[in-house]
Design an enzyme around this catalytic site. Structure first.
Site, PDB file in Angstrom:
ATOM      1  N   LYS A  50      23.546   7.145  11.383  1.00 51.27           N
ATOM      2  CA  LYS A  50      22.626   8.125  11.985  1.00 51.27           C
ATOM      3  C   LYS A  50      21.801   7.492  13.120  1.00 51.27           C
ATOM      4  O   LYS A  50      21.692   8.054  14.200  1.00 51.27           O
ATOM      5  CB  LYS A  50      21.673   8.704  10.929  1.00 51.27           C
ATOM      6  CG  LYS A  50      22.366   9.359   9.753  1.00 51.27           C
ATOM      7  CD  LYS A  50      21.379   9.945   8.768  1.00 51.27           C
ATOM      8  CE  LYS A  50      20.427   8.962   8.127  1.00 51.27           C
ATOM      9  NZ  LYS A  50      21.060   8.028   7.156  1.00 51.27           N
ATOM     10  N   ARG A  94      14.778  14.682   3.742  1.00 55.62           N
ATOM     11  CA  ARG A  94      15.550  13.949   2.742  1.00 55.62           C
ATOM     12  C   ARG A  94      15.416  14.572   1.358  1.00 55.62           C
ATOM     13  O   ARG A  94      15.877  14.007   0.374  1.00 55.62           O
ATOM     14  CB  ARG A  94      15.019  12.517   2.672  1.00 55.62           C
ATOM     15  CG  ARG A  94      15.910  11.480   3.343  1.00 55.62           C
ATOM     16  CD  ARG A  94      15.144  10.182   3.263  1.00 55.62           C
ATOM     17  NE  ARG A  94      15.945   9.012   3.302  1.00 55.62           N
ATOM     18  CZ  ARG A  94      16.039   8.221   4.372  1.00 55.62           C
ATOM     19  NH1 ARG A  94      15.450   8.524   5.490  1.00 55.62           N
ATOM     20  NH2 ARG A  94      16.737   7.115   4.297  1.00 55.62           N
ATOM     21  N   ARG A 103      24.281  -5.192   9.072  1.00 55.99           N
ATOM     22  CA  ARG A 103      23.424  -4.614  10.112  1.00 55.99           C
ATOM     23  C   ARG A 103      22.249  -5.524  10.505  1.00 55.99           C
ATOM     24  O   ARG A 103      21.592  -6.111   9.663  1.00 55.99           O
ATOM     25  CB  ARG A 103      22.867  -3.295   9.539  1.00 55.99           C
ATOM     26  CG  ARG A 103      21.875  -2.591  10.392  1.00 55.99           C
ATOM     27  CD  ARG A 103      21.778  -1.149  10.024  1.00 55.99           C
ATOM     28  NE  ARG A 103      21.056  -0.891   8.789  1.00 55.99           N
ATOM     29  CZ  ARG A 103      20.891   0.332   8.274  1.00 55.99           C
ATOM     30  NH1 ARG A 103      21.432   1.375   8.858  1.00 55.99           N
ATOM     31  NH2 ARG A 103      20.219   0.503   7.150  1.00 55.99           N
ATOM     32  N   ARG A 116      16.770  -5.856   8.147  1.00 52.91           N
ATOM     33  CA  ARG A 116      15.830  -5.066   7.347  1.00 52.91           C
ATOM     34  C   ARG A 116      15.750  -5.626   5.927  1.00 52.91           C
ATOM     35  O   ARG A 116      16.771  -5.998   5.349  1.00 52.91           O
ATOM     36  CB  ARG A 116      16.307  -3.607   7.295  1.00 52.91           C
ATOM     37  CG  ARG A 116      15.798  -2.795   8.459  1.00 52.91           C
ATOM     38  CD  ARG A 116      16.438  -1.445   8.528  1.00 52.91           C
ATOM     39  NE  ARG A 116      16.343  -0.674   7.290  1.00 52.91           N
ATOM     40  CZ  ARG A 116      16.679   0.603   7.211  1.00 52.91           C
ATOM     41  NH1 ARG A 116      17.118   1.247   8.276  1.00 52.91           N
ATOM     42  NH2 ARG A 116      16.585   1.243   6.066  1.00 52.91           N
ATOM     43  N   ARG A 147      19.191   2.921  -3.027  1.00 47.14           N
ATOM     44  CA  ARG A 147      19.048   3.931  -1.949  1.00 47.14           C
ATOM     45  C   ARG A 147      20.154   4.973  -2.034  1.00 47.14           C
ATOM     46  O   ARG A 147      19.928   6.165  -1.795  1.00 47.14           O
ATOM     47  CB  ARG A 147      19.055   3.236  -0.577  1.00 47.14           C
ATOM     48  CG  ARG A 147      17.729   2.546  -0.285  1.00 47.14           C
ATOM     49  CD  ARG A 147      17.862   1.426   0.723  1.00 47.14           C
ATOM     50  NE  ARG A 147      18.213   1.872   2.050  1.00 47.14           N
ATOM     51  CZ  ARG A 147      18.733   1.069   2.982  1.00 47.14           C
ATOM     52  NH1 ARG A 147      18.964  -0.205   2.716  1.00 47.14           N
ATOM     53  NH2 ARG A 147      19.002   1.529   4.163  1.00 47.14           N
TER      54      ARG A 147
HETATM   55  P1  AMP Z   1      15.823   4.730   6.809  1.00 52.19           P
HETATM   56  O1  AMP Z   1      15.378   3.838   7.916  1.00 52.19           O
HETATM   57  O2  AMP Z   1      16.029   6.156   7.246  1.00 52.19           O
HETATM   58  O3  AMP Z   1      16.998   4.178   6.048  1.00 52.19           O
HETATM   59  O4  AMP Z   1      14.591   4.777   5.760  1.00 52.19           O
HETATM   60  C1  AMP Z   1      14.109   3.598   5.116  1.00 52.19           C
HETATM   61  C2  AMP Z   1      13.229   3.958   3.948  1.00 52.19           C
HETATM   62  O5  AMP Z   1      12.071   4.688   4.402  1.00 52.19           O
HETATM   63  C3  AMP Z   1      13.868   4.870   2.892  1.00 52.19           C
HETATM   64  O6  AMP Z   1      14.672   4.160   1.968  1.00 52.19           O
HETATM   65  C4  AMP Z   1      12.604   5.480   2.246  1.00 52.19           C
HETATM   66  O7  AMP Z   1      11.974   4.541   1.400  1.00 52.19           O
HETATM   67  C5  AMP Z   1      11.705   5.697   3.456  1.00 52.19           C
HETATM   68  N1  AMP Z   1      11.936   7.021   4.090  1.00 52.19           N
HETATM   69  C6  AMP Z   1      12.466   7.268   5.334  1.00 52.19           C
HETATM   70  N2  AMP Z   1      12.509   8.578   5.601  1.00 52.19           N
HETATM   71  C7  AMP Z   1      11.990   9.203   4.507  1.00 52.19           C
HETATM   72  C8  AMP Z   1      11.791  10.565   4.152  1.00 52.19           C
HETATM   73  N3  AMP Z   1      12.139  11.562   4.979  1.00 52.19           N
HETATM   74  N4  AMP Z   1      11.245  10.830   2.943  1.00 52.19           N
HETATM   75  C9  AMP Z   1      10.875   9.845   2.108  1.00 52.19           C
HETATM   76  N5  AMP Z   1      11.074   8.533   2.354  1.00 52.19           N
HETATM   77  C10 AMP Z   1      11.614   8.205   3.553  1.00 52.19           C
END
Ligand code: AMP
Length: 212
Positions: free
Chosen positions: A13, A88, A123, A157, A168
């Site tokens: 994404k 989400r 990554r 990360r 996750r």
């Molecule tokens: P991402 O960078 O999109 O993989 O997000 C990393 C982490 O941020 C996720 O595993 C969640 O802990 C938190 N996170 C990101 N977006 C959301 C969301 N829309 N709702 C809740 N937690 C989020």
């Protein structure tokens, strides 16, 4: 236009959002990036947030909805935006439906579990401009130098490790999978084969967006 990119962690994404912002000129709103920035600021709340992210859990919807509401009401977002990592959960999807001012188009990045795990473990990104790379598929053209900004430091990360990835993916299946069904039922929904290479996925995304 509002474009929502939805899919499991590691489905590409963020990478495709980076390509799309160049083409469409819409702001890229990654809730993961926003939360990582807040969690790096220090203090008790930030620490709580960092713990939540490193445990692979979703942060509470009330908190993320407040952040999203503020960002979406800014001038920058008045002619549309690209949402990456939001919504989400069903609570978030319903919240977005309430505050969205334009039509929502959803691109669902569908990818197999073994593909996403390999991608996540490989990554890394530029510490300066945040361009995403991959050890297996997409290294910088000159080793150790960012293609985009020339910076020489890269970061991994903290939540991109095997143990957290499994959590996750579990969280994705429990909370985010129902959002896919929600959008399928509401129209403006397009599936993308995200097992393909970054270039092939970008072509498929282009084809889909020409139809909408
Ligand atoms: P991402 O960078 O999109 O993989 O997000 C990393 C982490 O941020 C996720 O595993 C969640 O802990 C938190 N996170 C990101 N977006 C959301 C969301 N829309 N709702 C809740 N937690 C989020």
């Amino acid at each position: 236009m509002i474009i929502v990119l939805i899919g499991p962690p590691g489905s590409g994404k963020g990478t495709q959002a980076g390509i799309l912002v160049e083409k469409l000129g819409l702001p890229h709103l990654s809730t993961g990036d926003m939360l990582r920035k807040i969690s790096a600021q220090g203090g008790a709340e930030a620490e709580k947030l960092a713990r939540c992210i490193s445990e692979g859990k979703l942060v509470p919807s009330g908190l993320i909805n407040d952040i999203v509401r503020k960002v979406l009401s800014s001038n920058e977002c008045s002619s549309g935006y690209l949402l990456d990592g939001y919504p989400r959960s069903i609570v978030q999807a319903k919240f977005l439906a309430k505050i969205a001012q334009q039509d929502i188009k959803v691109l669902y990045f569908k990818a197999d579990e073994q593909v996403i795990i390999k991608r996540i473990l490989g990554r890394f990104s530029c510490k300066n401009c945040e361009k995403i790379y991959n050890e297996h598929y997409d290294k910088p053209k000159i080793e150790g130098v960012c293609d985009q900004c020339g910076h020489k430091e890269f970061v991994y990360r903290k939540d991109d490790n095997k143990e957290t990835i499994i959590k996750r993916i579990k969280e994705y299946k429990k909370s985010t999978y129902p959002v896919i069904k929600y959008y399928k039922d509401h129209g403006g929904f397009f599936g993308i084969d995200a097992n393909q290479s970054k270039e092939e996925v970008a072509l498929e995304v282009d084809r889909v967006l020409k139809r909408v």
